[in-house]
Design a protein around this motif. Sequence first.
Motif, PDB file in Angstrom:
ATOM      1  N   LYS A 189      58.212 -47.567  75.276  1.00 50.08           N
ATOM      2  CA  LYS A 189      58.455 -48.409  74.109  1.00 50.08           C
ATOM      3  C   LYS A 189      57.264 -48.374  73.155  1.00 50.08           C
ATOM      4  N   ARG A 190      56.083 -48.588  73.682  1.00 47.77           N
ATOM      5  CA  ARG A 190      54.896 -48.611  72.824  1.00 47.77           C
ATOM      6  C   ARG A 190      54.595 -47.234  72.230  1.00 47.77           C
ATOM      7  N   ARG A 191      54.880 -46.199  72.986  1.00 48.70           N
ATOM      8  CA  ARG A 191      54.670 -44.862  72.439  1.00 48.70           C
ATOM      9  C   ARG A 191      55.512 -44.659  71.179  1.00 48.70           C
ATOM     10  N   GLU A 192      56.724 -45.177  71.153  1.00 50.10           N
ATOM     11  CA  GLU A 192      57.577 -45.056  69.977  1.00 50.10           C
ATOM     12  C   GLU A 192      56.952 -45.742  68.765  1.00 50.10           C
ATOM     13  N   ILE A 193      56.356 -46.902  68.984  1.00 52.44           N
ATOM     14  CA  ILE A 193      55.729 -47.622  67.870  1.00 52.44           C
ATOM     15  C   ILE A 193      54.490 -46.877  67.385  1.00 52.44           C
ATOM     16  N   TYR A 194      53.678 -46.399  68.316  1.00 56.70           N
ATOM     17  CA  TYR A 194      52.510 -45.614  67.919  1.00 56.70           C
ATOM     18  C   TYR A 194      52.941 -44.381  67.116  1.00 56.70           C
ATOM     19  N   ARG A 195      54.052 -43.789  67.511  1.00 57.16           N
ATOM     20  CA  ARG A 195      54.531 -42.588  66.822  1.00 57.16           C
ATOM     21  C   ARG A 195      54.963 -42.922  65.389  1.00 57.16           C
ATOM     22  N   HIS A 196      55.599 -44.060  65.204  1.00 56.54           N
ATOM     23  CA  HIS A 196      55.974 -44.474  63.853  1.00 56.54           C
ATOM     24  C   HIS A 196      54.742 -44.629  62.972  1.00 56.54           C
ATOM     25  N   LEU A 197      53.712 -45.232  63.507  1.00 51.46           N
ATOM     26  CA  LEU A 197      52.477 -45.412  62.739  1.00 51.46           C
ATOM     27  C   LEU A 197      51.811 -44.065  62.456  1.00 51.46           C
ATOM     28  N   SER A 198      51.881 -43.161  63.417  1.00 55.49           N
ATOM     29  CA  SER A 198      51.357 -41.818  63.199  1.00 55.49           C
ATOM     30  C   SER A 198      52.133 -41.098  62.094  1.00 55.49           C
ATOM     31  N   ASN A 199      53.457 -41.284  62.077  1.00 61.17           N
ATOM     32  CA  ASN A 199      54.267 -40.682  61.012  1.00 61.17           C
ATOM     33  C   ASN A 199      53.927 -41.275  59.645  1.00 61.17           C
ATOM     34  N   ALA A 200      53.683 -42.580  59.621  1.00 58.33           N
ATOM     35  CA  ALA A 200      53.257 -43.210  58.368  1.00 58.33           C
ATOM     36  C   ALA A 200      51.944 -42.588  57.885  1.00 58.33           C
ATOM     37  N   ALA A 201      51.052 -42.306  58.833  1.00 57.81           N
ATOM     38  CA  ALA A 201      49.778 -41.670  58.478  1.00 57.81           C
ATOM     39  C   ALA A 201      50.000 -40.259  57.928  1.00 57.81           C
ATOM     40  N   ASP A 202      50.953 -39.533  58.504  1.00 55.44           N
ATOM     41  CA  ASP A 202      51.275 -38.193  57.996  1.00 55.44           C
ATOM     42  C   ASP A 202      51.723 -38.265  56.539  1.00 55.44           C
ATOM     43  N   ARG A 203      52.550 -39.260  56.212  1.00 59.62           N
ATOM     44  CA  ARG A 203      53.023 -39.405  54.834  1.00 59.62           C
ATOM     45  C   ARG A 203      51.885 -39.832  53.920  1.00 59.62           C
ATOM     46  N   MET A 204      50.952 -40.625  54.448  1.00 54.99           N
ATOM     47  CA  MET A 204      49.777 -40.993  53.666  1.00 54.99           C
ATOM     48  C   MET A 204      48.963 -39.749  53.335  1.00 54.99           C
ATOM     49  N   ALA A 205      48.814 -38.859  54.307  1.00 60.22           N
ATOM     50  CA  ALA A 205      48.092 -37.606  54.056  1.00 60.22           C
ATOM     51  C   ALA A 205      48.820 -36.766  53.023  1.00 60.22           C
ATOM     52  N   ALA A 206      50.154 -36.753  53.064  1.00 63.94           N
ATOM     53  CA  ALA A 206      50.929 -36.019  52.061  1.00 63.94           C
ATOM     54  C   ALA A 206      50.695 -36.605  50.670  1.00 63.94           C
ATOM     55  N   CYS A 207      50.610 -37.932  50.584  1.00 67.03           N
ATOM     56  CA  CYS A 207      50.286 -38.581  49.303  1.00 67.03           C
ATOM     57  C   CYS A 207      48.919 -38.113  48.796  1.00 67.03           C
ATOM     58  N   ALA A 208      47.955 -38.104  49.692  1.00 69.69           N
ATOM     59  CA  ALA A 208      46.601 -37.705  49.309  1.00 69.69           C
ATOM     60  C   ALA A 208      46.550 -36.233  48.898  1.00 69.69           C
TER      61      ALA A 208
END
Length: 219
Positions: A189-208
């Motif tokens: 369960k927690r791995r799924e949440i960490y993965r969502h946050l990691s994906n958000a970070a990927d999109r942040m990098a795409a923004c940058a």
Amino acid sequence: MDPSPAHRFSPTALFHRLIDRLVPKAPEFYALLHEQAVHVQHTTHLLVRFMKSGDEALAKEIRRDEHTADTIKIRNLHTLNEAFSTPCDREDIYRAIMTLDDVVNYCKTTVNEMSVLGVAPDEYMHRMAVQLDGGAQALINGYAKLATTPAAAETDADAGRKAERRIEKLYRKALAALFVGDDFLNMFKRREIYRHLSNAADRMAACANTLHDIVVKIT
């Protein structure tokens, strides 16, 4: 005071009026992207607070924020589609609009998944949200500079990429700490949440990266 008839109908005045009709003034796309980045950080601020407190009222605010973000995205896309000219590549503006919106979407899906799975925030989630919020601030700073001092925005693009790298380090540390013991249901369960946050970070990098591309092309 109204201009005199002679001025209104002079060849020069008529020429400028014709140009204004044929070549409309370009929208202030850098200001629109800056506004969108400000809204992204409004959402990441809420996420930081939620990851600290677990307050469901904040999760509801994040969900409402995502609807507002969609409205801003649609407005900016419509403006782009209707624009006669743009201050930089249309494709870069489109990428900026979409990736900024993606960050907000991942904030929403993170809190949704936490609700569905019955997962409460932990320290790693909070620390990742703090870094995401810092990346959003870097984007705000960068887009604010494009119209006047675009070269200086490269520092902000780099700060956005660094925020993503910090989140990835936290993600790996969180997984290492998580997969200890035998509570496998909690682990997954927690791995799924960490993965969502990691994906958000990927999109942040795409923004940058998009901000970086704009800086390179206009300086």
